[in-house]
Motif scaffolding. Structure first.
Motif, mmCIF file in Angstrom:
data_model
loop_
_atom_site.group_PDB
_atom_site.id
_atom_site.type_symbol
_atom_site.label_atom_id
_atom_site.label_comp_id
_atom_site.label_asym_id
_atom_site.label_seq_id
_atom_site.Cartn_x
_atom_site.Cartn_y
_atom_site.Cartn_z
ATOM 1 N N CYS A 187 35.219 49.919 43.679
ATOM 2 C CA CYS A 187 34.814 48.600 44.183
ATOM 3 C C CYS A 187 35.583 48.305 45.459
ATOM 4 O O CYS A 187 36.807 48.411 45.482
ATOM 5 C CB CYS A 187 35.092 47.512 43.146
ATOM 6 S SG CYS A 187 34.789 45.848 43.775
ATOM 7 N N MET A 189 36.322 45.569 46.881
ATOM 8 C CA MET A 189 37.082 44.311 46.972
ATOM 9 C C MET A 189 38.596 44.556 46.900
ATOM 10 O O MET A 189 39.378 43.811 47.468
ATOM 11 C CB MET A 189 36.678 43.340 45.856
ATOM 12 C CG MET A 189 35.257 42.847 45.910
ATOM 13 S SD MET A 189 34.888 41.947 47.421
ATOM 14 C CE MET A 189 35.790 40.434 47.138
ATOM 15 N N GLY A 190 38.995 45.562 46.136
ATOM 16 C CA GLY A 190 40.412 45.961 46.123
ATOM 17 C C GLY A 190 41.384 44.915 45.602
ATOM 18 O O GLY A 190 42.467 44.740 46.180
ATOM 19 N N CYS A 191 41.051 44.231 44.525
ATOM 20 C CA CYS A 191 42.021 43.291 43.921
ATOM 21 C C CYS A 191 43.279 44.085 43.525
ATOM 22 O O CYS A 191 43.160 45.227 43.072
ATOM 23 C CB CYS A 191 41.418 42.608 42.700
ATOM 24 S SG CYS A 191 39.952 41.647 43.085
ATOM 25 N N PHE A 193 45.328 44.346 41.119
ATOM 26 C CA PHE A 193 45.575 44.894 39.784
ATOM 27 C C PHE A 193 44.488 45.883 39.361
ATOM 28 O O PHE A 193 44.557 46.479 38.295
ATOM 29 C CB PHE A 193 45.599 43.753 38.754
ATOM 30 C CG PHE A 193 44.321 42.956 38.738
ATOM 31 C CD1 PHE A 193 43.228 43.394 38.000
ATOM 32 C CD2 PHE A 193 44.185 41.790 39.486
ATOM 33 C CE1 PHE A 193 42.036 42.684 38.007
ATOM 34 C CE2 PHE A 193 42.993 41.081 39.500
ATOM 35 C CZ PHE A 193 41.918 41.530 38.762
ATOM 36 N N CYS A 194 43.463 46.054 40.180
ATOM 37 C CA CYS A 194 42.239 46.698 39.694
ATOM 38 C C CYS A 194 42.302 48.220 39.782
ATOM 39 O O CYS A 194 42.304 48.808 40.862
ATOM 40 C CB CYS A 194 41.033 46.188 40.471
ATOM 41 S SG CYS A 194 39.516 46.918 39.843
ATOM 42 N N SER A 197 39.059 50.108 41.169
ATOM 43 C CA SER A 197 38.972 50.059 42.626
ATOM 44 C C SER A 197 39.944 51.076 43.230
ATOM 45 O O SER A 197 39.564 51.903 44.064
ATOM 46 C CB SER A 197 39.288 48.644 43.107
ATOM 47 O OG SER A 197 39.277 48.604 44.494
ATOM 48 N N GLU A 237 30.857 48.307 39.322
ATOM 49 C CA GLU A 237 31.879 47.259 39.243
ATOM 50 C C GLU A 237 31.467 45.969 39.926
ATOM 51 O O GLU A 237 31.935 44.896 39.585
ATOM 52 C CB GLU A 237 33.203 47.753 39.827
ATOM 53 C CG GLU A 237 33.935 48.732 38.940
ATOM 54 C CD GLU A 237 34.493 48.100 37.666
ATOM 55 O OE1 GLU A 237 33.854 47.216 37.090
ATOM 56 O OE2 GLU A 237 35.561 48.538 37.229
ATOM 57 N N ASN A 238 30.609 46.054 40.924
ATOM 58 C CA ASN A 238 30.245 44.843 41.644
ATOM 59 C C ASN A 238 28.830 44.993 42.191
ATOM 60 O O ASN A 238 28.602 44.998 43.396
ATOM 61 C CB ASN A 238 31.258 44.578 42.772
ATOM 62 C CG ASN A 238 31.368 43.094 43.071
ATOM 63 O OD1 ASN A 238 30.430 42.330 42.812
ATOM 64 N ND2 ASN A 238 32.489 42.681 43.626
ATOM 65 N N SER A 267 31.335 39.894 41.133
ATOM 66 C CA SER A 267 32.342 38.866 41.389
ATOM 67 C C SER A 267 31.623 37.587 41.831
ATOM 68 O O SER A 267 30.488 37.630 42.320
ATOM 69 C CB SER A 267 33.319 39.343 42.466
ATOM 70 O OG SER A 267 32.623 39.786 43.608
ATOM 71 N N LYS A 300 37.567 37.176 45.910
ATOM 72 C CA LYS A 300 36.267 37.193 45.237
ATOM 73 C C LYS A 300 35.884 35.824 44.675
ATOM 74 O O LYS A 300 34.739 35.590 44.344
ATOM 75 C CB LYS A 300 36.268 38.240 44.133
ATOM 76 C CG LYS A 300 37.266 37.977 43.024
ATOM 77 C CD LYS A 300 37.199 39.077 41.976
ATOM 78 C CE LYS A 300 38.292 38.851 40.921
ATOM 79 N NZ LYS A 300 38.229 39.819 39.860
HETATM 80 S S1 SF4 Z 1 35.933 45.357 40.265
HETATM 81 FE FE1 SF4 Z 1 36.440 43.166 40.165
HETATM 82 S S2 SF4 Z 1 38.669 43.163 39.878
HETATM 83 FE FE2 SF4 Z 1 38.126 45.198 40.643
HETATM 84 S S3 SF4 Z 1 38.351 45.107 42.860
HETATM 85 FE FE3 SF4 Z 1 36.218 44.653 42.367
HETATM 86 S S4 SF4 Z 1 36.131 42.415 42.270
HETATM 87 FE FE4 SF4 Z 1 38.297 43.000 42.098
#
Ligand code: SF4
Ligand code: B12
Length: 535
Positions: A187, A189-191, A193-194, A197, A237-238, A267, A300
């Motif tokens: 994903c 977005m790269g949060c 904790f993820c 990603s 994932e997204n 998200s 997100k």
């Molecule tokens: S899958 Fe969800 S938690 Fe993981 S990076 Fe993407 S938006 Fe963030």
């Protein structure tokens, strides 16, 4: 051979199985406080199914073996390669499987893949020949000397198996369970904790298997034919982030008059790229969405009133599965209850809670490690459903579990069984769309209502009785919903609760007694061969 790790899973043992960590998505992380109403089902190991489908070598997939099954298969055939797929929690099982392989099939090359390869120091913990990080289809093709850039062929995957709720195992007829579709991994977005990603490249990166809406439409049409399904669990994932692809898919669905339904992860910022009507037209019927604290800084969520969004989605017949992290850095014993109340007030159909967990490979892990705050915890206990694996500024390890357990309980107590909530969402969608001009949309709700209204009414009858002792107000609301179902149902469905309701009440109570005695469920062992010629 490609194998997942061995079971049993839902019991404590020396290989890292934990009773708190069963191989069940919902019961493990979503409905675990819901007793007999918990949704129980298993999911196959899709990564190795995808690799098997995309190589021309003869290949066995062994899913959820016991140690004996694994040993038997190693001895029964001469495997050149033994591939093992796992996540970090199961690293001790991988070590044991590699030991067994060296002993029983010494000529085999051992390849370990999947998230487990992010475990720090895995090369010295485990006796394997290759550790594959990231995408595995291209790696395996390359290793076998095949064309790694050939188009990816999607395997036919039935999304869930052995589904159980209210003490009853649902019948498994062809076409009744959704097909899993995997458009991509990772994903962008790269949060922080993820792990998914970061495992596939981190912020700004991901691996697409099917680039366009046309590609996806072709795959889904093939699955519709092969598995006789109209619903899809989209394992991306997204999914909604890629609007162009989704809108092209919608155009093709409209052209072909497809009344498909889709369960997707997305998200909140991606959901907001669509008008409600577009989501409904696309057949989105289940949406899994992060509902992190309003005080967290995840991009997100920015600019989105998630409570209003959840309400709106449900009013359009879209089931919402919220996902909330417990134990973010700003959480304290003083503010966490309010944050949990905020999450629960979304009144989603399902709500997942997970502990904030630094997992190797993620930016969060690097940060917490650099700060010297990682605790020495067995890998088998780092799965987000037990206790913190790091020193939190304000919350102790033991309290992390207490708050997590409370969040699950509070959601159940205040909002009722998820089965009741999805019945509510279905009815809302049906009322809104039963006379809708677009036949694809109308038929979707009509078919679900036709198939399920009698069953839901019966389940509501039983839930109303059983839930009275938990929350009398919710039990009353369940009764009201049952009345509405009655009004909207045909004559047969209206009569069903009188017979099926008491049966479901009895099976639910029997299930609760079984669970109280420690009953757990295990996935079946599955063996599938492809390109196979018996020697
Ligand atoms: S899958 Fe969800 S938690 Fe993981 S990076 Fe993407 S938006 Fe963030
Ligand atoms: C389906 C799923 C499950 C299913 C189990 C499926 C199964 N049969 O194992 C259920 C719901 C039961 C489950 C449970 C858990 N899960 Co889970 N799950 C997933 C999910 C949503 C999809 C996995 C998937 O199929 N992805 C699609 C495939 C194509 O990707 P893939 O598996 O990564 O495979 C690719 C590569 O990794 C690689 N590869 C994989 N295996 C192999 C093997 C070889 C030999 C090679 C060469 C390559 C290779 O190639 C594949 C194609 O590119 C992922 C999230 C995600 N989006 O991936 C989480 C995920 C894998 N789960 C995770 C976790 C933490 C858990 C739980 C511990 C959580 C919990 N507390 O509930 C439990 C563990 C249960 C247990 N006792 O083991 C984490 C793993 C974290 C980590 N770094 O280890 C993930 C990444 C979710 C997350 N973001 O936190 N899970």
């Amino acid at each position: 051979m490609l194998s997942s790790v061995f079971g049993p899973f839902a019991q404590d043992d020396e290989f890292g199985s934990r009773s708190i960590n069963p191989m069940e998505l919902y019961h493990n992380q979503v409905t675990r406080a819901q007793g007999g109403f918990s949704l129980r089902m298993f999911h196959r190991s899709w990564g190795i199914m995808l690799i098997q489908e995309n190589i021309s070598a003869p290949c066995t997939v062994l899913d959820f073996p016991t140690r004996d099954d694994f040993a038997r298969e190693l001895k029964a055939h001469r495997y050149d390669i033994v591939g093992i797929s796992a996540i970090i929690t199961n690293v001790a099982k991988v070590r044991e499987m590699c030991r067994m392989t060296r002993e029983l099939s010494p000529h085999s090359v051992i390849v370990v893949g999947g998230h487990v390869t992010a475990t720090p120091g895995i090369e010295t913990m485990i006796d394997a020949d290759h550790f594959v990080r990231g995408e595995g289809v291209s790696w395996m093709r390359r290793y076998l000397g095949e064309d790694e850039n050939a188009p990816v062929r999607h395997p036919a995957i039935v999304s869930g198996l052995r589904t159980r709720i209210m003490g009853i195992r649902l019948p498994e007829r062809k076409g009744t369970t959704a097909a899993t579709i995997i458009p991509s991994v990772g994903c962008p977005m790269g949060c922080n904790f993820c792990t998914t990603s970061s495992f596939f490249g981190g912020k700004g990166k991901f691996v697409n298997f099917f680039e366009s809406g046309d590609d996806l439409f072709e795959v889904m049409s093939r699955m519709e034919d092969e598995l006789k399904v109209h619903s899809f669990f989209v394992m991306d994932e997204n999914f909604l982030l890629h609007r162009e692809r989704a809108m092209r898919l919608l155009a093709r669905m409209k052209e072909a008059g497809k009344s498909w339904t889709m369960s997707v992860f997305a998200s909140a910022n991606a959901v907001r790229k669509y008008a409600m009507q577009e989501l409904v037209d696309l057949g989105v019927s289940w949406l899994w969405m992060g509902l992190e604290s309003p005080h967290a800084s995840y991009s997100k969520l920015q600019g989105t009133d998630t409570q209003q969004l959840a309400r709106e989605l449900r009013e359009h017949g879209i089931r919402v599965q919220g996902s909330t992290i417990i134990g973010l850095e700003h959480h304290t014993p003083e503010n966490i209850m309010a944050e949990i109340e905020h999450a629960v007030a979304h009144n989603t159909d399902f709500h997942q809670f997970m502990l904030y967990t630094p997992v190797p490979g993620t930016p969060l892990y690097q940060q917490i490690e650099a700060e010297g705050r990682l605790l020495d915890v067995d890998w088998a206990d780092i799965h987000g459903q037990y206790k913190f694996n790091f020193e939190h500024a304000a919350i102790s390890r033991d309290d992390s579990k207490r708050f997590l357990d409370w969040a699950f309980w509070r959601d159940f107590e205040l909002n009722g069984p998820s089965l009741y909530r999805i019945a509510q969402t279905l009815l809302a969608g049906w009322k809104r769309y039963k006379d809708w001009p677009d036949a694809r949309v109308r038929e979707r709700f009509a078919s679900e209502m036709g198939r399920l209204s009698g069953i839901y009414s019966s389940a509501l009858w039983a839930m109303e009785k059983q839930f009275r002792k938990v929350n009398a107000n919710v039990s009353e609301q369940i009764r009201t919903l049952r009345g509405e179902f009655k009004k909207e149902s045909g004559i047969l469905s209206r009569m069903m609760p009188a017979v099926l309701g008491p049966v479901l009440l009895w099976t639910t109570r029997r299930e609760e007694r079984r669970l109280a005695r420690g009953k757990t469920y295990e996935p079946p062992t599955i063996l599938e061969r492809r390109n196979w010629v018996e020697a």
